[in-house]
Write a protein that holds these residues in place. Structure first.
Motif, PDB file in Angstrom:
ATOM      1  N   ALA A  21       9.644   4.109   9.903  1.00 45.76           N
ATOM      2  CA  ALA A  21       9.729   3.279   8.690  1.00 45.76           C
ATOM      3  C   ALA A  21      10.464   1.977   9.021  1.00 45.76           C
ATOM      4  CB  ALA A  21      10.442   4.042   7.577  1.00 45.76           C
ATOM      5  N   ALA A  22      11.522   2.093   9.831  1.00 48.22           N
ATOM      6  CA  ALA A  22      12.268   0.884  10.218  1.00 48.22           C
ATOM      7  C   ALA A  22      11.369  -0.038  11.046  1.00 48.22           C
ATOM      8  CB  ALA A  22      13.518   1.267  11.009  1.00 48.22           C
ATOM      9  N   ALA A  23      10.515   0.557  11.888  1.00 49.75           N
ATOM     10  CA  ALA A  23       9.591  -0.262  12.688  1.00 49.75           C
ATOM     11  C   ALA A  23       8.585  -0.957  11.776  1.00 49.75           C
ATOM     12  CB  ALA A  23       8.873   0.604  13.719  1.00 49.75           C
ATOM     13  N   ALA A  24       8.160  -0.263  10.719  1.00 47.88           N
ATOM     14  CA  ALA A  24       7.199  -0.847   9.778  1.00 47.88           C
ATOM     15  C   ALA A  24       7.819  -1.992   8.987  1.00 47.88           C
ATOM     16  CB  ALA A  24       6.669   0.227   8.835  1.00 47.88           C
ATOM     17  N   GLU A  25       9.135  -1.928   8.810  1.00 51.23           N
ATOM     18  CA  GLU A  25       9.842  -2.998   8.082  1.00 51.23           C
ATOM     19  C   GLU A  25       9.754  -4.335   8.815  1.00 51.23           C
ATOM     20  OE1 GLU A  25      11.270  -2.816   5.195  1.00 51.23           O
ATOM     21  OE2 GLU A  25      11.988  -0.763   4.848  1.00 51.23           O
ATOM     22  N   ARG A  26       9.435  -4.297  10.101  1.00 50.23           N
ATOM     23  CA  ARG A  26       9.296  -5.540  10.856  1.00 50.23           C
ATOM     24  C   ARG A  26       8.069  -6.333  10.398  1.00 50.23           C
ATOM     25  NH1 ARG A  26       8.019  -5.264  15.682  1.00 50.23           N
ATOM     26  NH2 ARG A  26       9.181  -7.046  16.465  1.00 50.23           N
ATOM     27  N   LEU A  27       7.173  -5.655   9.673  1.00 52.28           N
ATOM     28  CA  LEU A  27       5.955  -6.322   9.186  1.00 52.28           C
ATOM     29  C   LEU A  27       6.148  -6.806   7.754  1.00 52.28           C
ATOM     30  CD1 LEU A  27       3.320  -3.680  10.401  1.00 52.28           C
ATOM     31  CD2 LEU A  27       3.941  -5.827  11.551  1.00 52.28           C
ATOM     32  N   ASP A  28       5.225  -7.649   7.301  1.00 55.74           N
ATOM     33  CA  ASP A  28       5.219  -8.064   5.889  1.00 55.74           C
ATOM     34  C   ASP A  28       4.223  -7.204   5.124  1.00 55.74           C
ATOM     35  OD1 ASP A  28       7.013  -9.996   6.479  1.00 55.74           O
ATOM     36  OD2 ASP A  28       5.679 -11.714   6.100  1.00 55.74           O
ATOM     37  N   TRP A  29       4.678  -6.614   4.055  1.00 48.74           N
ATOM     38  CA  TRP A  29       3.812  -5.748   3.243  1.00 48.74           C
ATOM     39  C   TRP A  29       3.580  -6.390   1.890  1.00 48.74           C
ATOM     40  CZ3 TRP A  29       2.040  -0.892   5.020  1.00 48.74           C
ATOM     41  CH2 TRP A  29       2.520  -0.534   6.288  1.00 48.74           C
ATOM     42  N   GLY A  30       2.383  -6.203   1.338  1.00 46.03           N
ATOM     43  CA  GLY A  30       2.106  -6.655  -0.020  1.00 46.03           C
ATOM     44  C   GLY A  30       2.826  -5.733  -0.986  1.00 46.03           C
ATOM     45  N   ARG A  31       2.621  -4.450  -0.768  1.00 46.47           N
ATOM     46  CA  ARG A  31       3.303  -3.436  -1.559  1.00 46.47           C
ATOM     47  C   ARG A  31       3.900  -2.455  -0.581  1.00 46.47           C
ATOM     48  NH1 ARG A  31       2.563   1.694  -3.490  1.00 46.47           N
ATOM     49  NH2 ARG A  31       3.308   2.039  -5.623  1.00 46.47           N
ATOM     50  N   LYS A  32       5.136  -2.048  -0.802  1.00 46.36           N
ATOM     51  CA  LYS A  32       5.762  -1.112   0.114  1.00 46.36           C
ATOM     52  C   LYS A  32       5.194   0.288  -0.075  1.00 46.36           C
ATOM     53  CE  LYS A  32       9.987   0.342   2.051  1.00 46.36           C
ATOM     54  NZ  LYS A  32      11.423   0.471   2.045  1.00 46.36           N
ATOM     55  N   TRP A  33       5.223   1.089   0.971  1.00 46.24           N
ATOM     56  CA  TRP A  33       4.684   2.449   0.915  1.00 46.24           C
ATOM     57  C   TRP A  33       5.548   3.360   0.042  1.00 46.24           C
ATOM     58  CZ3 TRP A  33       6.717  -0.150   5.063  1.00 46.24           C
ATOM     59  CH2 TRP A  33       7.984   0.278   5.510  1.00 46.24           C
ATOM     60  N   TRP A  53      -0.398   7.206   7.339  1.00 41.96           N
ATOM     61  CA  TRP A  53       0.906   6.582   7.535  1.00 41.96           C
ATOM     62  C   TRP A  53       1.115   5.491   6.493  1.00 41.96           C
ATOM     63  CZ3 TRP A  53       4.962   7.583  10.855  1.00 41.96           C
ATOM     64  CH2 TRP A  53       4.738   8.561  11.831  1.00 41.96           C
ATOM     65  N   PHE A  54       2.340   5.438   6.004  1.00 43.40           N
ATOM     66  CA  PHE A  54       2.760   4.405   5.041  1.00 43.40           C
ATOM     67  C   PHE A  54       1.854   4.446   3.804  1.00 43.40           C
ATOM     68  CE2 PHE A  54       3.719   3.047   9.423  1.00 43.40           C
ATOM     69  CZ  PHE A  54       5.073   3.333   9.374  1.00 43.40           C
ATOM     70  N   VAL A  55       1.777   5.646   3.274  1.00 42.89           N
ATOM     71  CA  VAL A  55       0.881   5.941   2.159  1.00 42.89           C
ATOM     72  C   VAL A  55       1.248   5.110   0.928  1.00 42.89           C
ATOM     73  CG1 VAL A  55      -0.048   7.798   0.721  1.00 42.89           C
ATOM     74  CG2 VAL A  55       0.742   8.292   3.056  1.00 42.89           C
ATOM     75  N   GLY A  56       0.246   4.466   0.370  1.00 45.50           N
ATOM     76  CA  GLY A  56       0.471   3.665  -0.837  1.00 45.50           C
ATOM     77  C   GLY A  56       0.842   2.219  -0.528  1.00 45.50           C
ATOM     78  N   GLY A  57       1.161   1.940   0.756  1.00 42.84           N
ATOM     79  CA  GLY A  57       1.512   0.567   1.134  1.00 42.84           C
ATOM     80  C   GLY A  57       0.263  -0.290   1.270  1.00 42.84           C
ATOM     81  N   PRO A 113      -5.908 -14.325   1.190  1.00 40.71           N
ATOM     82  CA  PRO A 113      -6.137 -12.981   1.729  1.00 40.71           C
ATOM     83  C   PRO A 113      -5.854 -11.878   0.710  1.00 40.71           C
ATOM     84  CG  PRO A 113      -4.014 -13.803   2.451  1.00 40.71           C
ATOM     85  CD  PRO A 113      -4.632 -14.895   1.633  1.00 40.71           C
ATOM     86  N   GLU A 114      -6.636 -10.837   0.783  1.00 40.34           N
ATOM     87  CA  GLU A 114      -6.405  -9.659  -0.055  1.00 40.34           C
ATOM     88  C   GLU A 114      -5.511  -8.698   0.727  1.00 40.34           C
ATOM     89  OE1 GLU A 114      -9.060  -5.843  -1.519  1.00 40.34           O
ATOM     90  OE2 GLU A 114     -10.102  -7.735  -1.123  1.00 40.34           O
ATOM     91  N   MET A 115      -4.646  -7.986   0.035  1.00 38.29           N
ATOM     92  CA  MET A 115      -3.850  -6.956   0.711  1.00 38.29           C
ATOM     93  C   MET A 115      -4.679  -5.677   0.759  1.00 38.29           C
ATOM     94  SD  MET A 115      -1.004  -8.258   1.655  1.00 38.29           S
ATOM     95  CE  MET A 115      -1.052 -10.047   1.650  1.00 38.29           C
ATOM     96  N   HIS A 116      -4.747  -5.078   1.930  1.00 39.60           N
ATOM     97  CA  HIS A 116      -5.543  -3.853   2.082  1.00 39.60           C
ATOM     98  C   HIS A 116      -4.636  -2.637   2.155  1.00 39.60           C
ATOM     99  CE1 HIS A 116      -8.894  -6.488   2.739  1.00 39.60           C
ATOM    100  NE2 HIS A 116      -8.303  -7.048   3.788  1.00 39.60           N
ATOM    101  N   GLY A 136      -0.318   1.696  10.142  1.00 39.71           N
ATOM    102  CA  GLY A 136       0.272   2.436  11.255  1.00 39.71           C
ATOM    103  C   GLY A 136      -0.028   1.769  12.578  1.00 39.71           C
ATOM    104  N   TYR A 137      -1.255   1.313  12.730  1.00 32.82           N
ATOM    105  CA  TYR A 137      -1.647   0.677  13.995  1.00 32.82           C
ATOM    106  C   TYR A 137      -0.802  -0.567  14.263  1.00 32.82           C
ATOM    107  CZ  TYR A 137      -4.384  -1.783  17.502  1.00 32.82           C
ATOM    108  OH  TYR A 137      -4.765  -2.454  18.640  1.00 32.82           O
ATOM    109  N   LEU A 138      -0.657  -1.384  13.236  1.00 26.29           N
ATOM    110  CA  LEU A 138       0.086  -2.630  13.424  1.00 26.29           C
ATOM    111  C   LEU A 138       1.581  -2.348  13.657  1.00 26.29           C
ATOM    112  CD1 LEU A 138      -1.154  -5.420  13.514  1.00 26.29           C
ATOM    113  CD2 LEU A 138      -0.307  -5.830  11.210  1.00 26.29           C
ATOM    114  N   THR A 139       2.076  -1.311  13.003  1.00 27.65           N
ATOM    115  CA  THR A 139       3.470  -0.908  13.220  1.00 27.65           C
ATOM    116  C   THR A 139       3.666  -0.449  14.666  1.00 27.65           C
ATOM    117  OG1 THR A 139       3.708  -0.207  10.916  1.00 27.65           O
ATOM    118  CG2 THR A 139       5.266   0.738  12.499  1.00 27.65           C
TER     119      THR A 139
END
Ligand code: WTA
Length: 650
Positions: free
Chosen positions: A45-57, A71-75, A252-255, A282-285
């Motif tokens: 989760a901390a590694a995923a925080e390095r990215l920009d999310w439209g909506r957090k998981w 991974w990162f369900v709902g994000g 861009p749309e958030m996916h 997950g892949y980008l994380t």
């Protein structure tokens, strides 16, 4: 690497400790291992925080329906925004994203993050204009030019999964991939430059598209070489017409985190290539975190991964990982001609360099005078990937290319894992020539025996992964069952990688190569069965068996044994060349057998299974092993008698 060489080297026990200055400033410290062990999900989760999310998981990992992970369900997020827009918004628009170097001399372009953002937005608008919608698949068949990265990111922006097909694959291979993932749009170029000459790509696309019925609606073509190409006005569109005139504004749309990002086809143990599916969050994380930690990436680094974008290394560590991290990197169009790579290192002051053992061995053969002629003092870290690196090559790489000051990270991973899994961390873990050392923080790897029991230090067995990881493949495109059967059925709950491995007395991991029918030729995966199918599809061939024989430069080389049909007589004078060409046409030049032997029989067990082990002995010019289980033990004498009579090596 033979068991013998391996044990000698393990006994020698050479070890390079992390340099003190690197250790003091490393992005990741020793404590990361314990932290990840204590709470794996919090670690990722901390590694995923390095990215920009439209909506957090809402949830880090959903593993309630293994082996199907979420991974990162709902994000929600957008991969292209993470790779481009956010760096521009952070004020780094003028930073060079790609120092592109073409193969012809003086053909180079620097692309900043701001320029990349405009290009990606234009391409996304152009693709939309061509009818590409979220969820549609787009096939990409291109040389190593910046437009291939733009094309991938534009697809990612739209949520249209891409499937990049290596430019060295044949029209047939391209057609089967287009068909399997039902792509309506293909992006290509007229050609590219390799080995000093322009080579064509568009004709292969025309041929492939013709084989896929009316599936493909549009072909978007980059003009790279200016060579003449056949043109179909109803279908073909020039990139410079469609993209250059499109708007550089694209909202861009958030996916969804689990939205498909791409499909990458790779050889398996059966004839049909597998479409490995990777999804977005997950892949980008996984790729961005490992690119930052394994290469200890700093803001002023100049990074260069020499892999072609047609392979997973080009996806994870040329496209997505480095760009998500806002790195400056080199991208080179050509092949490693003598000295050219080192000139690029010198000219662009490359500090992190990532390549494959097969290239290193080729340079070793050419002699150190060539690299010694360049100033490579900018290098500070070296990486290796794709196949086991033999200790001699490791030490040469470290000494000659790295001036004995740069740590070497030997990184083990696969198309399926998406991200590096086993590797030293340069400021933390020591390096041993020939060992990938240990699983990264957050990754659970082990070496087990046939009963899935850990073999323990000092023993060998099969490499497995015991816990899900963010960039893991989600399934095989359109074939959940094959996904389960291939990776998860051997031992319940364990991911079977297909590699043999050994734990040394310290518990460090030494990879021993594939234990299945997958060969590794110059760091590229090839399936014995796929090449056998290609051979038997030739009208003169009745039966074929293929083995990977040890090769000093390419790691393994393709060796084929064929039985001709009675109607083919002796096949004619050029039969070997004819069959090699046939394999190149069916699969691609990379799959051409180095050697083909026309034989009267193949060694089979009583149940009819071909004993490849014995053929491998022949191909590697060894005394043939135990033949007692053969249905007819005289067969090997017949084959040995043929050795050298009908073969071709080049
Ligand atoms: C092999 C390439 C030993 C291994 C990233 C694996 C390696 C296959 C290493 C995946 C390494 C890759 N040491 N073997 N450092 N890296 N391999 O899918 O057999 O093209 O299963 O991914 O390459 O190949 P793929």
């Amino acid at each position: 690497m033979s068991e013998q060489t391996l044990s000698n080297l393990m006994q020698e026990n050479r070890r390079f400790e992390p340099p003190a200055d690197l250790a003091a400033n490393a992005n990741v410290k020793e404590e990361a291992y314990a932290r990840a062990d204590a709470d794996r999900e919090a670690f990722w989760a901390a590694a995923a925080e390095r990215l920009d999310w439209g909506r957090k998981w809402d949830q880090v990992l959903d593993w309630t329906n293994p082996p199907f992970a979420k991974w990162f369900v709902g994000g929600t997020l957008n991969a292209s925004v993470n790779c481009v827009d956010r760096h521009v918004e952070a004020g780094n628009g003028d930073k060079v994203a790609i120092h592109w170097v073409g193969e012809p001399d003086d053909d180079a372009r620097d692309i900043t993050y701001a320029q990349l953002k405009d290009e990606v937005s234009r391409a996304a608008n152009a693709l939309t204009e061509l009818g590409v919608r979220k969820g549609d698949r787009v096939a990409i068949y291109m040389p190593m030019i910046p437009e291939v990265v733009v094309a991938m990111l534009a697809c990612a922006r739209l949520g249209a999964p891409h499937t990049v097909v290596f430019g060295g694959f044949s029209a047939d291979a391209l057609a089967s991939r287009i068909t399997d993932c039902e792509a309506h749009v293909v992006i290509t170029a007229d050609g590219g430059y390799r080995r000093g000459a322009a080579s064509a790509l568009k004709p292969a696309v025309d041929e492939a598209v013709a084989k896929t019925g009316d599936l493909v609606r549009s072909v978007l073509v980059v003009r790279r070489t200016g060579q003449d190409v056949d043109w179909d006005d109803s279908r073909d569109v020039w990139w410079h017409d469609a993209v250059d005139s499109a708007s550089a504004e694209h909202e861009p749309e958030m996916h969804d985190s689990e939205h498909p990002l791409y499909v990458m086809y790779t050889s398996g143990t059966t004839g049909k290539p597998k479409g490995i599916l990777h999804t977005t969050g997950g892949y980008l994380t996984g790729t961005s975190y490992t690119h930052w930690s394994v290469f200890d990436l700093k803001d002023d680094d100049v990074y260069w991964c020499t892999a072609d974008v047609g392979w997973v290394t080009g996806h994870s560590y040329m496209a997505y990982g480095p760009l998500a991290n806002g790195a400056t990197q080199v991208m080179y169009e050509g092949t490693p001609e003598k000295g050219r790579w080192w000139k690029i290192v010198q000219d662009y002051k490359v500090s992190i360099f990532y390549t494959a053992p097969t290239a290193i061995r080729t340079f070793m053969k050419q002699g150190r005078e060539i690299p010694d002629g360049y100033d490579m003092s900018s290098l500070r870290l070296l990486g290796s990937v794709g196949e086991p690196i033999n200790p001699e090559a490791y030490v040469w790489y470290r000494e000659v290319i790295g001036g004995d000051r740069c740590p070497v990270v030997d990184t083990w991973w696969q198309t399926e894992t998406g991200q590096i899994m086993i590797s030293p961390l340069p400021g933390v873990t020591a390096g041993k020539p020939g060992s990938a050392m240990k699983a990264l923080p957050g990754i659970a790897a082990d070496v087990v025996d046939d009963d899935a029991k850990s073999v323990g230090n000092g023993n060998g067995g099969y490499l497995v992964l015991k816990e899900p990881w963010p960039a893991m493949l989600r399934t095989l495109w359109g074939d959940d069952q094959r996904f389960k059967d291939t990776y998860w059925s051997r031992w319940p709950g364990l991911y079977f990688a297909g590699d043999g491995a050994k734990l040394d007395e310290d518990g460090d991991i030494w990879l021993l190569g594939r234990v299945d029918d997958v060969m590794n030729v110059s760091g590229h995966r090839l399936s014995t069965t796929e090449i056998e199918s290609a051979l038997v599809s030739h009208p003169k061939v009745a039966e074929a068996a293929v083995v990977g024989a040890a090769d000093e430069t390419t790691g393994q080389a393709v060796c084929a044994f064929v039985i001709l049909r009675d109607s083919a007589g002796d096949g004619g004078e050029d039969i070997v060349e004819e069959l090699r060409r046939h394999v190149a046409k069916e699969i691609g030049a990379i799959a051409k057998p180095r050697q083909i032997m026309v034989v009267p029989e193949l060694p089979k067990t009583r149940s009819g299974k071909i004993m490849r082990r014995l053929l491998k002995d022949v191909a590697e010019h060894r005394e043939v092993g135990d033949v007692t289980t053969l249905a007819d033990s005289t067969v090997m004498d017949l084959i040995k008698g043929k050795e050298g009579s009908a073969s071709s090596e080049d």
